[in-house]
Design a protein around this motif. Structure first.
Motif, PDB file in Angstrom:
ATOM      1  N   GLY A   1       0.837  -1.271  -0.015  1.00 47.72           N
ATOM      2  CA  GLY A   1      -0.098  -0.013   0.208  1.00 47.72           C
ATOM      3  C   GLY A   1       0.716   1.344  -0.122  1.00 47.72           C
ATOM      4  O   GLY A   1       0.687   2.265  -0.791  1.00 47.72           O
TER       5      GLY A   1
ATOM      6  N   THR B   1       0.650   4.923  -2.546  1.00 47.23           N
ATOM      7  CA  THR B   1       0.017   6.160  -2.225  1.00 47.23           C
ATOM      8  C   THR B   1       0.613   7.512  -2.983  1.00 47.23           C
ATOM      9  O   THR B   1       1.615   7.251  -3.499  1.00 47.23           O
ATOM     10  CB  THR B   1       0.065   6.316  -0.713  1.00 47.23           C
ATOM     11  OG1 THR B   1       1.501   6.452  -0.293  1.00 47.23           O
ATOM     12  CG2 THR B   1      -0.462   5.291   0.084  1.00 47.23           C
TER      13      THR B   1
ATOM     14  N   PHE C   1      -5.475  -1.182   6.772  1.00 48.34           N
ATOM     15  CA  PHE C   1      -5.944  -0.666   5.296  1.00 48.34           C
ATOM     16  C   PHE C   1      -6.552   0.408   5.514  1.00 48.34           C
ATOM     17  O   PHE C   1      -6.750   1.357   4.679  1.00 48.34           O
ATOM     18  CB  PHE C   1      -6.654  -2.002   4.883  1.00 48.34           C
ATOM     19  CG  PHE C   1      -7.694  -1.533   3.678  1.00 48.34           C
ATOM     20  CD1 PHE C   1      -6.802  -1.586   2.602  1.00 48.34           C
ATOM     21  CD2 PHE C   1      -8.806  -1.466   3.832  1.00 48.34           C
ATOM     22  CE1 PHE C   1      -7.766  -1.136   1.372  1.00 48.34           C
ATOM     23  CE2 PHE C   1      -9.681  -1.020   2.650  1.00 48.34           C
ATOM     24  CZ  PHE C   1      -9.102  -0.756   1.461  1.00 48.34           C
TER      25      PHE C   1
ATOM     26  N   ALA D   1      -6.783   3.750   3.234  1.00 51.45           N
ATOM     27  CA  ALA D   1      -8.043   4.043   2.747  1.00 51.45           C
ATOM     28  C   ALA D   1      -8.435   5.642   2.969  1.00 51.45           C
ATOM     29  O   ALA D   1      -9.095   6.209   2.088  1.00 51.45           O
ATOM     30  CB  ALA D   1      -9.202   3.063   2.964  1.00 51.45           C
ATOM     31  N   ARG D   2      -8.318   5.860   4.341  1.00 53.05           N
ATOM     32  CA  ARG D   2      -8.672   7.262   4.713  1.00 53.05           C
ATOM     33  C   ARG D   2      -8.344   8.337   3.845  1.00 53.05           C
ATOM     34  O   ARG D   2      -8.840   9.573   3.515  1.00 53.05           O
ATOM     35  CB  ARG D   2      -8.327   7.752   6.091  1.00 53.05           C
ATOM     36  CG  ARG D   2      -8.919   7.001   6.944  1.00 53.05           C
ATOM     37  CD  ARG D   2      -8.551   7.436   8.623  1.00 53.05           C
ATOM     38  NE  ARG D   2      -9.226   6.795   9.521  1.00 53.05           N
ATOM     39  CZ  ARG D   2      -8.884   6.805  10.935  1.00 53.05           C
ATOM     40  NH1 ARG D   2      -7.851   7.763  11.214  1.00 53.05           N
ATOM     41  NH2 ARG D   2      -9.562   6.304  11.912  1.00 53.05           N
TER      42      ARG D   2
ATOM     43  N   GLU E   1      -6.701   7.364   0.504  1.00 47.91           N
ATOM     44  CA  GLU E   1      -6.511   7.239  -0.853  1.00 47.91           C
ATOM     45  C   GLU E   1      -7.944   6.780  -1.268  1.00 47.91           C
ATOM     46  O   GLU E   1      -8.411   5.604  -0.970  1.00 47.91           O
ATOM     47  CB  GLU E   1      -5.615   6.073  -0.841  1.00 47.91           C
ATOM     48  CG  GLU E   1      -4.109   6.340  -0.723  1.00 47.91           C
ATOM     49  CD  GLU E   1      -3.573   7.224  -1.701  1.00 47.91           C
ATOM     50  OE1 GLU E   1      -4.164   7.233  -2.851  1.00 47.91           O
ATOM     51  OE2 GLU E   1      -2.676   8.003  -1.600  1.00 47.91           O
TER      52      GLU E   1
ATOM     53  N   PHE F   1      -8.318   3.183  -3.292  1.00 48.58           N
ATOM     54  CA  PHE F   1      -7.771   2.134  -2.626  1.00 48.58           C
ATOM     55  C   PHE F   1      -9.182   1.352  -2.185  1.00 48.58           C
ATOM     56  O   PHE F   1     -10.034   1.979  -1.381  1.00 48.58           O
ATOM     57  CB  PHE F   1      -7.010   2.333  -1.176  1.00 48.58           C
ATOM     58  CG  PHE F   1      -5.569   2.515  -1.439  1.00 48.58           C
ATOM     59  CD1 PHE F   1      -5.034   2.871  -2.821  1.00 48.58           C
ATOM     60  CD2 PHE F   1      -4.599   2.438  -0.475  1.00 48.58           C
ATOM     61  CE1 PHE F   1      -3.818   3.138  -3.019  1.00 48.58           C
ATOM     62  CE2 PHE F   1      -3.439   2.611  -0.634  1.00 48.58           C
ATOM     63  CZ  PHE F   1      -2.932   3.091  -2.064  1.00 48.58           C
ATOM     64  N   ARG F   2      -9.382   0.242  -2.574  1.00 49.15           N
ATOM     65  CA  ARG F   2     -10.270  -0.834  -2.276  1.00 49.15           C
ATOM     66  C   ARG F   2      -9.975  -2.172  -1.978  1.00 49.15           C
ATOM     67  O   ARG F   2      -8.797  -2.429  -2.257  1.00 49.15           O
ATOM     68  CB  ARG F   2     -11.218  -1.013  -3.330  1.00 49.15           C
ATOM     69  CG  ARG F   2     -11.843   0.411  -3.884  1.00 49.15           C
ATOM     70  CD  ARG F   2     -12.657   0.311  -5.172  1.00 49.15           C
ATOM     71  NE  ARG F   2     -13.035   1.540  -5.895  1.00 49.15           N
ATOM     72  CZ  ARG F   2     -12.686   2.579  -6.555  1.00 49.15           C
ATOM     73  NH1 ARG F   2     -11.265   2.379  -6.933  1.00 49.15           N
ATOM     74  NH2 ARG F   2     -13.112   3.557  -6.945  1.00 49.15           N
TER      75      ARG F   2
ATOM     76  N   VAL G   1     -14.769   4.070   6.429  1.00 46.05           N
ATOM     77  CA  VAL G   1     -14.197   4.816   5.338  1.00 46.05           C
ATOM     78  C   VAL G   1     -15.613   4.676   4.260  1.00 46.05           C
ATOM     79  O   VAL G   1     -15.087   5.411   3.318  1.00 46.05           O
ATOM     80  CB  VAL G   1     -13.053   4.451   4.721  1.00 46.05           C
ATOM     81  CG1 VAL G   1     -11.735   4.774   5.873  1.00 46.05           C
ATOM     82  CG2 VAL G   1     -12.825   2.908   4.416  1.00 46.05           C
TER      83      VAL G   1
ATOM     84  N   HIS H   1     -15.084   1.286  -0.575  1.00 46.67           N
ATOM     85  CA  HIS H   1     -13.798   0.722  -0.534  1.00 46.67           C
ATOM     86  C   HIS H   1     -13.737  -0.700  -0.506  1.00 46.67           C
ATOM     87  O   HIS H   1     -12.804  -1.219  -0.157  1.00 46.67           O
ATOM     88  CB  HIS H   1     -13.180   1.407   0.927  1.00 46.67           C
ATOM     89  CG  HIS H   1     -12.772   2.902   0.535  1.00 46.67           C
ATOM     90  ND1 HIS H   1     -11.488   3.241   0.047  1.00 46.67           N
ATOM     91  CD2 HIS H   1     -13.199   3.960   1.053  1.00 46.67           C
ATOM     92  CE1 HIS H   1     -11.414   4.495   0.144  1.00 46.67           C
ATOM     93  NE2 HIS H   1     -12.203   5.068   0.649  1.00 46.67           N
TER      94      HIS H   1
END
Length: 247
Positions: free
Chosen positions: A148, A152, A171, A175-176, A178, A181-182, A201, A205
């Motif tokens: 990850g 980013t 994760f 994800a917060r 990005e 991102f899933r 999130v 996601h």
């Protein structure tokens, strides 16, 4: 009443798109599963469509595997082709990605575990950069905690295929920041894993992935059926989020 209600699929188990489907030989599996058998499995499940590729690509020959996937799936309206490249030979990646883009392939699956790639390898970083520049969605194996961070800040659309419930918090932190991102629901086996993602999130996601034919589909659809989330969030995870990536 005989039988159990949970054995009968309901509307809450309907899945528009499964992002994690393979067909063909896999040496570590007890048997090979051809395309016809994979299609039959999907047809007998609540899954309507899937993103799929031939295992020839990651295991033997990326160019030949991509060509096979495109040829095989041309007659399968419920399946969309996924491409791949060999990250061990990143010098060939640009031509492979151009061929996939010309064929209208939107998704690129990276097999870093099977190909022994690490997030700091030059070849891996080149493949990622080229794919993102072409607007491709990465279907990414491996630990999101390791892969990850180098993804980013690129504006990348990435679906992490191997997110485990044990590392979910990391994760969520990624994800917060990005929006692209899933992760799939496949390994989110905690009693509230799906709910935690949606609450932290948002449902955007998450997407559905079964790892057909190596895993059964029904436990994955049952997760959605019994997740304590709204019908709208369930529909996003099962269908809408992938449709947005296909658009």
């Amino acid at each position: 009443m005989s039988g159990y209600a949970w054995l009968r699929p309901t509307a809450e188990e309907y899945v528009g798109w499964d992002v994690d489907v393979l067909y063909g030989p896999w040496p570590r599996h007890h048997r090979d599963t051809d395309l016809a058998e994979v299609r039959a499995r999907l047809a007998g499940s609540p899954v309507a469509g899937a993103l799929a590729l031939s295992t020839r690509g990651p295991l033997f020959d990326d160019a030949g595997g991509n060509a096979e996937t495109l040829r095989d799936l041309a007659g399968c309206p419920e399946l969309r082709p996924v491409g791949t490249v060999d990250v061990r030979d990143a010098l060939t990646a640009e031509a492979r990605l151009d061929d996939l883009a010309a064929a209208g392939v939107r998704f690129l699956r990276l097999f870093t575990v099977d190909q022994g790639a690490e997030p700091d390898f030059p070849g891996y970083r080149r493949v990622v950069r080229l794919a993102v520049e072409r607007g491709m969605v990465l279907l990414h194996d491996g630990d999101p905690r390791r892969f990850g961070p180098p993804l980013t800040g690129r504006g990348a659309d990435v679906v992490f295929l191997d997110l485990h419930a044990y590392v979910l918090a990391d994760f969520l932190l990624l994800a917060r920041d990005e929006p692209g991102f899933r992760a799939t629901t496949r390994m989110l086996s905690g009693p509230d894993s799906i709910e935690r993602v949606v609450g932290s999130v948002g449902a955007r996601h998450l997407v559905f992935g079964s790892r057909t034919p190596f895993m059964d589909i029904s436990p994955q659809t049952l997760k959605l059926r019994y997740a304590d989330i709204s019908a709208d969030d369930r529909a996003a995870i099962a269908t809408r989020n992938v449709e947005e990536l296909l658009a």
